[in-house]
Design a protein around this motif. Sequence first.
Motif, PDB file in Angstrom:
ATOM      1  N   PRO A 127       0.838  -1.211   0.000  1.00  0.00           N
ATOM      2  CA  PRO A 127       0.000   0.000   0.000  1.00  0.00           C
ATOM      3  C   PRO A 127       0.871   1.259   0.000  1.00  0.00           C
ATOM      4  N   TYR A 128       0.418   2.288  -0.722  1.00  0.00           N
ATOM      5  CA  TYR A 128       1.177   3.547  -0.721  1.00  0.00           C
ATOM      6  C   TYR A 128       0.222   4.719  -0.558  1.00  0.00           C
ATOM      7  N   VAL A 129       0.800   5.845  -0.126  1.00  0.00           N
ATOM      8  CA  VAL A 129      -0.017   7.010   0.222  1.00  0.00           C
ATOM      9  C   VAL A 129       0.020   8.033  -0.914  1.00  0.00           C
ATOM     10  N   LEU A 130      -1.150   8.343  -1.460  1.00  0.00           N
ATOM     11  CA  LEU A 130      -1.313   9.448  -2.407  1.00  0.00           C
ATOM     12  C   LEU A 130      -1.907  10.607  -1.614  1.00  0.00           C
ATOM     13  N   SER A 169       1.197  14.308  -4.602  1.00  0.00           N
ATOM     14  CA  SER A 169       2.438  13.549  -4.456  1.00  0.00           C
ATOM     15  C   SER A 169       2.197  12.311  -3.601  1.00  0.00           C
ATOM     16  N   ASN A 170       3.273  11.610  -3.317  1.00  0.00           N
ATOM     17  CA  ASN A 170       3.222  10.488  -2.381  1.00  0.00           C
ATOM     18  C   ASN A 170       3.883  10.894  -1.074  1.00  0.00           C
ATOM     19  N   ILE A 171       3.375  10.340   0.027  1.00  0.00           N
ATOM     20  CA  ILE A 171       4.062  10.448   1.307  1.00  0.00           C
ATOM     21  C   ILE A 171       4.873   9.157   1.449  1.00  0.00           C
ATOM     22  N   VAL A 172       6.180   9.295   1.574  1.00  0.00           N
ATOM     23  CA  VAL A 172       7.055   8.119   1.611  1.00  0.00           C
ATOM     24  C   VAL A 172       7.762   8.050   2.962  1.00  0.00           C
ATOM     25  N   ASP A 173       8.492   6.953   3.147  1.00  0.00           N
ATOM     26  CA  ASP A 173       9.197   6.728   4.417  1.00  0.00           C
ATOM     27  C   ASP A 173       8.252   6.887   5.607  1.00  0.00           C
ATOM     28  N   CYS A 174       7.128   6.201   5.526  1.00  0.00           N
ATOM     29  CA  CYS A 174       6.123   6.313   6.590  1.00  0.00           C
ATOM     30  C   CYS A 174       5.357   4.999   6.680  1.00  0.00           C
ATOM     31  N   ASP A 175       4.630   4.823   7.778  1.00  0.00           N
ATOM     32  CA  ASP A 175       3.671   3.734   7.897  1.00  0.00           C
ATOM     33  C   ASP A 175       2.347   4.255   7.343  1.00  0.00           C
ATOM     34  N   PRO A 176       1.878   3.720   6.218  1.00  0.00           N
ATOM     35  CA  PRO A 176       0.658   4.265   5.607  1.00  0.00           C
ATOM     36  C   PRO A 176      -0.519   4.326   6.574  1.00  0.00           C
TER      37      PRO A 176
END
Lengths: 140, 390
Positions: free
Chosen positions: A88-91, A104-111
């Motif tokens: 899963p990834y964060v938009l 954008s995407n939020i990265v380096d995180c726990d979705p």
Amino acid sequence: VSVDDAVTSRPAPEVTKHAAPFWAAARERRLVIQHCPKCGQYQHYPRPWCTNCLNDNLEFVESPGFGSIYTFTVIRRAANPAFAGRVPYVLAFVDLDEGVRFVSNIVDCDPDAIAIGQRVQARFEDVDDEHTVVLFAPVA
Amino acid sequence: VTSITARPAIAGIAEVPPMRDPGDATAMDLVLEVARDAMLDAGLTPKDLDGLLLAPNFAGAPVTVSSMVSDYLTVRPAYCDVVDLGGATAAGMVWRAATAIEAGACSAVLCILAEAPDRRPGARSASWEGLPGAQWDRSFGPMGANSGYALAAMRHTYEFGTTAQQRAKVAVDQRTNACANPAAQFYDRPITIDDVLASPLVCDPLHLLEIVMPCSGATAFVVARADIARDAPHPAVSVRGFGEQTTHSSLASLPDVTRTGIIRSAGHAFETAGLTPADVDLLSLYDCYTITVIITLEDAGFCAKGDGGPFVADHDLTYKGDLPCNTHGGQLSYGQAGLAGGASHVTEAVVQLRGAAGDRQVADCGLAFVNGNGGILSEQCSLVLERIDT
């Protein structure tokens, strides 16, 4: 640089000429925003003229890249095969402190720990030999 | 002042209901089928028509789509155009046709929308240079409309505390409606709120059963001068009010994603009708997702901003209920046939106002509010439709 087999390259953006300075700066790991020296408006995405006062002599100014998450979704099924290895990834929509909004995407995180209002800062990821995209990651 | 009976009216409707597999039917096949049925329903023939409005996405259509379809139909329109408002296209056609008729440009306008798979090689690969999404969105893996509406739903939950149970109520009530409509894709499959919540999360916070199912299908309708509509076989349904607003292509360009162009489109529709939401007997609201219905109820003034969640929980949206909404099942349970999906909200309103809805007929249905929505809350078009008793 080794790339995880499961994470294939993102689709590259289709760059328009008005936005070329933005993408050139991102390539140098700088975030720039279009600014109108006449009326002071910041605008994103870049356009050939200021949508507030119609001035067609605009500048790009550098931003430290801090902002807040305005809204987000966690995508759990990849519609595009290029993202299959990322689910899963964060938009998210990120509102920069200058008042402009980025998709954008939020990265380096726990979705599952992402929240609206969370502070984030820009970071950069090369898509290919020509394109670098602006991503965001949570800041403490 | 124009009297109610002198207003242009919807004189005929026809549908090829949503279907998952259209076989070898092309969009043009569906256009010709549904156009004939709409003319039969209106009691008109091609020589009686002098207006033609088309949806833009006929598979493989060249730029001169109006003359191509005119040629097939043997209509010689004095007014023709392509209306390009996504899911709001059908509602947009209704008031454009009515306005052209009131201006004296024409007297009977055939409007057609159709959806079928484009099987030509490479047909779906084209993209238009300058589309904001191709530069600013696609590198981040958006999931088309799913992620767009999820972003709006998440913000709605943050601002107003809207719950998944409240959104699920929309899907459940509409499914109850579909179970009274044999033409619906989900005719015989009732669901519960638990079923919706147990369906997979696709894009947080939206579950699979909160999302439309794409189909093929087609819709056509005839908007005609009042005297022509009055002489048609079925009761005429007049266009009493209308409003429209387009606000963005990329949802990121809408400053507040929970406040949409519906505030303007519905406000103008009620103002031109001289009516308020309290006067409405039937709601026909574009429902690509559950959240779309909730935002529409708020922005159209059926409840206060932010109260849409509790509002749908407290009201019965079924055809038997105190606030009948999307009585055909809505696109969520009827099926979404491309741009014709948005037309189903227009045709269902006409069927109900005619009193021809059979098992799902709303009692004493005289006034309907219709909202069409395109893109990611991008294009909004609202109508107030009224049965003319003769």
